[in-house]
Design an enzyme around this catalytic site. Structure first.
Site, PDB file in Angstrom:
ATOM      1  N   HIS A 128       0.852  -1.194   0.000  1.00  0.00           N
ATOM      2  CA  HIS A 128       0.000   0.000   0.000  1.00  0.00           C
ATOM      3  C   HIS A 128       0.887   1.244   0.000  1.00  0.00           C
ATOM      4  O   HIS A 128       1.791   1.360   0.858  1.00  0.00           O
ATOM      5  CB  HIS A 128      -0.911   0.011   1.223  1.00  0.00           C
ATOM      6  CG  HIS A 128      -1.879   1.161   1.222  1.00  0.00           C
ATOM      7  ND1 HIS A 128      -3.030   1.157   0.461  1.00  0.00           N
ATOM      8  CD2 HIS A 128      -1.858   2.360   1.863  1.00  0.00           C
ATOM      9  CE1 HIS A 128      -3.685   2.282   0.643  1.00  0.00           C
ATOM     10  NE2 HIS A 128      -2.991   3.045   1.495  1.00  0.00           N
ATOM     11  N   ASP A 164      -7.487  -1.843   4.235  1.00  0.00           N
ATOM     12  CA  ASP A 164      -6.095  -1.433   4.530  1.00  0.00           C
ATOM     13  C   ASP A 164      -5.852  -1.312   6.035  1.00  0.00           C
ATOM     14  O   ASP A 164      -5.148  -0.413   6.501  1.00  0.00           O
ATOM     15  CB  ASP A 164      -5.758  -0.094   3.847  1.00  0.00           C
ATOM     16  CG  ASP A 164      -5.965  -0.143   2.347  1.00  0.00           C
ATOM     17  OD1 ASP A 164      -5.790  -1.228   1.774  1.00  0.00           O
ATOM     18  OD2 ASP A 164      -6.300   0.899   1.750  1.00  0.00           O
ATOM     19  N   TRP A 594      41.123  45.962  -6.873  1.00  0.00           N
ATOM     20  CA  TRP A 594      41.738  44.705  -7.289  1.00  0.00           C
ATOM     21  C   TRP A 594      42.224  43.831  -6.137  1.00  0.00           C
ATOM     22  O   TRP A 594      42.680  42.724  -6.356  1.00  0.00           O
ATOM     23  CB  TRP A 594      42.914  44.978  -8.233  1.00  0.00           C
ATOM     24  CG  TRP A 594      43.820  46.112  -7.850  1.00  0.00           C
ATOM     25  CD1 TRP A 594      43.827  47.359  -8.391  1.00  0.00           C
ATOM     26  CD2 TRP A 594      44.860  46.103  -6.864  1.00  0.00           C
ATOM     27  NE1 TRP A 594      44.800  48.142  -7.813  1.00  0.00           N
ATOM     28  CE2 TRP A 594      45.452  47.383  -6.874  1.00  0.00           C
ATOM     29  CE3 TRP A 594      45.358  45.139  -5.976  1.00  0.00           C
ATOM     30  CZ2 TRP A 594      46.506  47.738  -6.021  1.00  0.00           C
ATOM     31  CZ3 TRP A 594      46.401  45.484  -5.130  1.00  0.00           C
ATOM     32  CH2 TRP A 594      46.965  46.763  -5.154  1.00  0.00           C
ATOM     33  N   GLY A 651      39.398  52.321 -15.837  1.00  0.00           N
ATOM     34  CA  GLY A 651      38.675  53.188 -14.916  1.00  0.00           C
ATOM     35  C   GLY A 651      38.504  54.581 -15.480  1.00  0.00           C
ATOM     36  O   GLY A 651      37.454  55.214 -15.307  1.00  0.00           O
ATOM     37  N   GLY A 652      39.529  55.059 -16.197  1.00  0.00           N
ATOM     38  CA  GLY A 652      39.454  56.394 -16.775  1.00  0.00           C
ATOM     39  C   GLY A 652      38.367  56.524 -17.823  1.00  0.00           C
ATOM     40  O   GLY A 652      37.832  57.615 -18.031  1.00  0.00           O
ATOM     41  N   VAL A 654      35.616  53.709 -18.530  1.00  0.00           N
ATOM     42  CA  VAL A 654      34.359  53.122 -18.055  1.00  0.00           C
ATOM     43  C   VAL A 654      33.905  53.770 -16.758  1.00  0.00           C
ATOM     44  O   VAL A 654      32.746  54.182 -16.619  1.00  0.00           O
ATOM     45  CB  VAL A 654      34.509  51.596 -17.874  1.00  0.00           C
ATOM     46  CG1 VAL A 654      33.237  51.000 -17.289  1.00  0.00           C
ATOM     47  CG2 VAL A 654      34.850  50.929 -19.194  1.00  0.00           C
ATOM     48  N   GLY A 655      34.815  53.876 -15.789  1.00  0.00           N
ATOM     49  CA  GLY A 655      34.458  54.466 -14.507  1.00  0.00           C
ATOM     50  C   GLY A 655      34.010  55.910 -14.642  1.00  0.00           C
ATOM     51  O   GLY A 655      33.035  56.336 -14.007  1.00  0.00           O
ATOM     52  N   LEU A 695      37.566  54.609   0.775  1.00  0.00           N
ATOM     53  CA  LEU A 695      38.798  55.110   0.168  1.00  0.00           C
ATOM     54  C   LEU A 695      40.027  54.661   0.951  1.00  0.00           C
ATOM     55  O   LEU A 695      40.002  53.642   1.637  1.00  0.00           O
ATOM     56  CB  LEU A 695      38.714  56.638   0.057  1.00  0.00           C
ATOM     57  CG  LEU A 695      37.459  57.152  -0.690  1.00  0.00           C
ATOM     58  CD1 LEU A 695      37.401  58.660  -0.674  1.00  0.00           C
ATOM     59  CD2 LEU A 695      37.411  56.618  -2.107  1.00  0.00           C
ATOM     60  N   CYS A 728      42.470  46.941   2.641  1.00  0.00           N
ATOM     61  CA  CYS A 728      42.005  48.309   2.904  1.00  0.00           C
ATOM     62  C   CYS A 728      42.266  48.740   4.339  1.00  0.00           C
ATOM     63  O   CYS A 728      42.636  49.889   4.600  1.00  0.00           O
ATOM     64  CB  CYS A 728      40.508  48.416   2.620  1.00  0.00           C
ATOM     65  SG  CYS A 728      40.018  47.915   0.969  1.00  0.00           S
TER      66      CYS A 728
END
Length: 923
Positions: A128, A164, A594, A651-652, A654-655, A695, A728
């Site tokens: 079952h 059952d 990075w 970065g210069g 695209v950023g 920063l 950092c």
């Protein structure tokens, strides 16, 4: 019974060992399940003296009868065992004549008289498909799912005169998965494990070890047989209850509803955990709100606002279609078959002929089911075609949706050609066999859910810092690529599913993304190591490990972002209600450094996405590869296209374009202070973007004479040399109390001498290469300046004589406050140490705070009063006491002064990516 629908024919084998004790068995039942039980009992040496099954249907014998007749076992096909409740004497006599010692009833749809049940020496056992006493009755599997049970299973019990209710011999259970159907539950567990259990039960009886455990009445339930007439789904209930009802009737008898005046059966239900795609509304009788026909299927909503997805629909004439095709007009154009495909079609025609033996000829219009085929024939057709045509992906569902021979061949050929497949992510990998694996690295821009070359086709080399070799060429994004990525992110936010998604569903996708990152953690850590120079063990634990934790943390925040109600003065005689809402900002830009390529991505993007924004991210030019791998995983996680865009490059260029773009509402940046100032200026001049900046730093670490010296040495070294000093919050300057200064320096130098410098993939390496050549050159220049200004170079200061960008861990002492190395960050493995007079707490605090930076700081002392006094006065966003580098996803991270503003991590980070709207209602 309902639970025999669409069984998958499996090869089932048990040990070839023949047990010492054997029984003479009568098998009473039918179906593939009965056939497999019969075959395996014979393999175990038991003698089947008779098979009692159902008569042939449409000229076709039941599988149990087919197997038994083939083996020469006596087969009896009685249409019934009793008339008007009384046993048929000649049927009972025929049964008794076989001389069975045990009746085995694996699946029996007929009513068997008690004088047959009790006749053998050992009685009768029945299979079952429920955990008795729960779900007694003929539709046990259906009700297991309808009720949303978390556990399913089966029982082998001794037959009695109840329904059952007999004593239990054996039980097995399994977990019910969220989207299980009757078929999947049966095929995954109840069918294969049930066969094993029936064989085991017979042997227990033969060995005299079979228990008879009375069924408890507590928890017992009995539900009636589910038929088409009572399977209509009630759509006025929560989504999960609707889902359970549909899957509890899938495939037989099929849950149905009324659409456009006709009954439509629903198949393939699943709870919708992700975004709801765009689609066309569809009114359904009794639904709490309009359904939606989407490219993925039919979306139904419960009264709780949650959604479920239905994959297939079947109409009254038996025609089944993908639910996504409900509004499609007309039939798709016929496929013209090649000569090879025509030959294959004739072979498939022969397969149809073998199954539909009662049909004189298979015509193009022959309907598989109208010709008498049943669910077991579907399995046979699918398996035979797959065996004949290796590689074709054919499912049982396909037969139900192409019921005529002509439609089946058209469907089959389209599958064979791959024309039925949805568009998949195409990735042109750069591969590398390294670290005992093959890593697969995307290298193109990722825009609007696709990897593609930069607009101008330019590329640049990504260099391995371990040996200076080229890992691969990477696309060099242009200003045009930025504009396309921002447009994709804006479209995804304003018109795509992401902006309309329930927060909890958004969280589910981020959890899935974290799971995929974890599944790929070794590959991610390897890419991170070869691209950034991080020691592999650190990359695995911190770079990747904390990234996974970050996404899981912010995934949990998605449905917990709340506003608040505010009591205000009433505008009498009226009343007012004021409340606030937290809303996403829109398109956000993220520019990362990075030193921790993947972790910095996670720290910012996880909060950004959890808040409901879309993003364009620029990884550091020298370390783009884990970000691009992350983009690939985001697609696999189900993140909608346009939500995440990754642009490797300068970065210069695209950023700068990101900071100036008028459609970006927020920019998060981690990097140097001079670049941060330029970004802030561009964001202000363009459209007053919201900005958060993490920063530079020159974090002071104060070590007092009453410290735990062992811990101070260990943690002091970690504060400087962790991640090769590319950190950092690295301690940029150590102030050591004069009375312990010399001992501290001596012990640090001795520990440095023990450090292993070498291949970052070597598990025993302590110190890997600096990130890139220009940075190494800068560090060497930094050390030269320190020596020229009069600081004492105690250790290191030179490049390691080996390929790659390796630098010796370095220690400077006698550093005066006016010196360059006392004021400027090295961002490398350079320990800068100054003394301070014994007991001069306020003096050393003044020197420590005499900097324009304020990212982190630390103090080592056993005096808790001194620790609290110092921590209150240190001007830094983070203060570590008797530890260092101890960051956590729940704790906010960010600096003071020229170390920037805004926070990563913790609840504070969410606020960086949200805006507050106040709403006042008068009533």
């Amino acid at each position: 019974m309902l639970w025999t629908a669409s069984q998958v024919l499996r090869k089932f084998s048990t040990s070839s060992h023949h047990y010492q004790n054997k029984l003479k068995l009568a098998i009473i039942g039918q179906s593939l399940f009965g056939q497999e039980v019969y075959s395996n009992l014979r393999k175990q040496g038991h003698k089947v003296v008779g098979v009692f099954t159902v008569p042939d249907k449409d000229g076709k014998a039941d599988p149990l009868a087919v197997a038994a007749e083939k083996e020469g076992t006596p087969v009896f096909k009685f249409p019934r065992w009793r008339v008007k409740g009384n046993p048929i004497p000649e049927v009972v006599d025929a049964y008794k004549a076989v001389g069975a010692e045990l009746n085995v009833m694996p699946f029996c749809s007929q009513f068997i008289p008690m004088n047959v049940i009790d006749h053998p020496k050992h009685g009768s056992i029945i299979y079952h498909p429920s955990i008795l006493p729960l779900h007694r009755g003929a539709s046990a599997i259906n009700w297991t799912l309808i009720h949303g049970d978390k556990k399913a299973g089966f029982t082998v019990f001794w037959a009695d005169d109840g329904l059952d209710t007999g004593p239990i011999l054996l039980q097995r259970e399994c977990d019910v998965e969220p989207n299980d159907t009757v078929d999947t539950l049966y095929n995954r567990f109840l069918f294969p494990e049930g066969i094993k259990a029936m064989v085991e039960s017979v042997q227990l009886i033969a060995d005299g070890k079979a228990p008879r455990i009375p069924q408890p009445e507590e928890g017992a339930s009995y539900e009636g047989i589910q038929k088409k007439s009572n399977a209509k789904v009630n759509l006025a209930q929560p989504a999960e209850a609707i889902h359970n009802w549909i899957r509890g009737h899938d495939k037989v008898p099929g849950a149905w509803t009324v659409i456009d005046g006709q009954s439509v059966t629903l198949y393939g239900s699943s709870m919708l955990g992700g975004s709801v795609p765009e689609g066309q509304p569809l009114d359904i009788e009794g639904a709490s709100q309009a359904a939606r026909v989407t490219k993925n299927g039919l979306i139904l909503y419960g009264t709780d606002g949650k959604a479920l997805l239905v994959k297939n629909l079947q109409f009254e004439d038996g025609k089944m279609i993908p639910a996504s095709k409900y509004f499609s007009s007309g039939e798709s154009a016929s496929v013209e078959l090649t000569d090879d495909e025509k030959t294959m079609a004739e072979e498939i025609r022969n397969i149809w002929k073998g199954i539909l033996s009662n049909v004189p000829a298979i015509e193009d219009t022959t309907d598989f089911f109208k010709s008498g085929a049943a669910s077991m024939d579907v399995v046979r057709l699918v398996e035979e075609v797959k065996q004949k045509c290796a590689g074709v992906q054919l499912q049982n569902e396909d037969v139900y949706m192409a019921t005529t021979f002509q439609d089946f061949i058209q469907m089959f050929v389209r599958k064979l050609r791959g024309e039925d497949q949805e568009e998949e992510l195409v990735v042109d990998y750069a591969t590398k066999d390294i670290n005992n694996m093959t890593v697969k690295m995307p290298y193109q821009c990722f825009i609007n859910g696709k990897f593609e070359d930069s607009e101008n086709g330019k590329t640049y080399d990504s260099i391995s810092p371990s040996d200076g070799s080229v890992i691969c060429k990477v696309s060099y994004a242009s200003v045009g690529d930025v504009d396309r990525a921002v447009a994709a992110a804006k479209e995804a936010y304003e018109n795509g599913p992401w902006g309309k998604m329930n927060p909890r569903d958004r969280g589910s996708l981020l959890y899935r993304l974290a799971d995929l990152m974890e599944e790929h953690q070794e590959e991610l850590a390897t890419i991170e190591s070869i691209d950034s120079g991080a020691v592999y063990t650190l990359a695995l634990k911190t770079h990747v490990g904390m990234s996974i934790q970050t996404f899981r943390y912010f995934a949990g925040w998605c449905d917990k972002i709340q506003g608040k109600t505010i009591p205000i003065n009433q505008a009498r005689p009226n009343r007012n209600l004021t409340f606030t809402k937290k809303e996403p900002l829109g398109v956000c830009a993220i520019v990362i450094p990075w030193n921790y390529p993947l972790m910095m991505l996670a720290w910012k993007s996880a909060a950004c996405l959890a808040a409901g924004n879309t993003l364009v991210l620029k990884p550091a030019q020298v370390t783009p590869l884990t970000a691009l791998k992350f983009a690939e995983l985001s697609v696999k996680a189900g993140i909608p296209k346009g939500v995440i865009n990754i642009l490797p490059g300068s970065g210069g260029m695209v950023g700068q374009r990101l900071s100036e773009h008028p459609d970006i509402r927020k920019l998060g940046f981690t990097g140097s202070t001079p670049i941060g100032k330029q970004i802030m200026k561009s964001c202000a001049v363009s459209n007053l973007k919201k900005v958060s900046l993490e920063l530079g730093g020159k974090s002071p670490l104060l070590i007092f004479s009453d410290c735990d010296m062992d811990k101070a040495v260990r943690m002091g070294m970690s504060s400087v040399y962790f991640n090769k000093g590319e950190n950092c919050i690295a301690a940029g300057r150590l102030f050591v109390e004069e009375s312990i200064h010399d001992e501290f320096i001596h012990r640090v130098v001795e520990e440095i001498k023990k450090m292993k410098i070498g291949d970052p993939l070597d598990r025993s390496t302590d110190h890997g290469p600096q990130n890139h050549k220009a940075h190494l050159d800068k560090l060497l220049e930094y050390c030269e300046i320190g020596v020229k200004e009069g600081a004492t170079l105690v250790y290191g200061g030179k490049r390691v004589d080996r390929p790659g960008f390796f630098m010796e861990p370095t220690v400077f002492t006698d550093v005066e406050d006016h010196m360059f190395i006392a004021k400027e960050e090295s961002f490398g493995p350079v320990m800068v140490v100054s003394k301070f007079k014994d007991g001069d707490v306020d003096g050393v605090l003044q020197r420590a705070n005499d900097t324009e930076y304020g990212l982190a700081s630390g103090v080592f002392t056993r005096d808790i009063n001194k620790a609290m006094y110092v921590s209150e006065r240190l001007e830094a966003g983070t203060v570590f006491v008797n530890t260092y580098n101890k960051t956590d996803v729940a704790s906010p991270f960010g600096g003071f002064k020229q170390s920037g503003f805004g926070k990563d991590l913790g609840e504070d980070a969410l606020m960086e990516y949200l805006k507050t709207k106040a709403v006042t209602v008068e009533y």
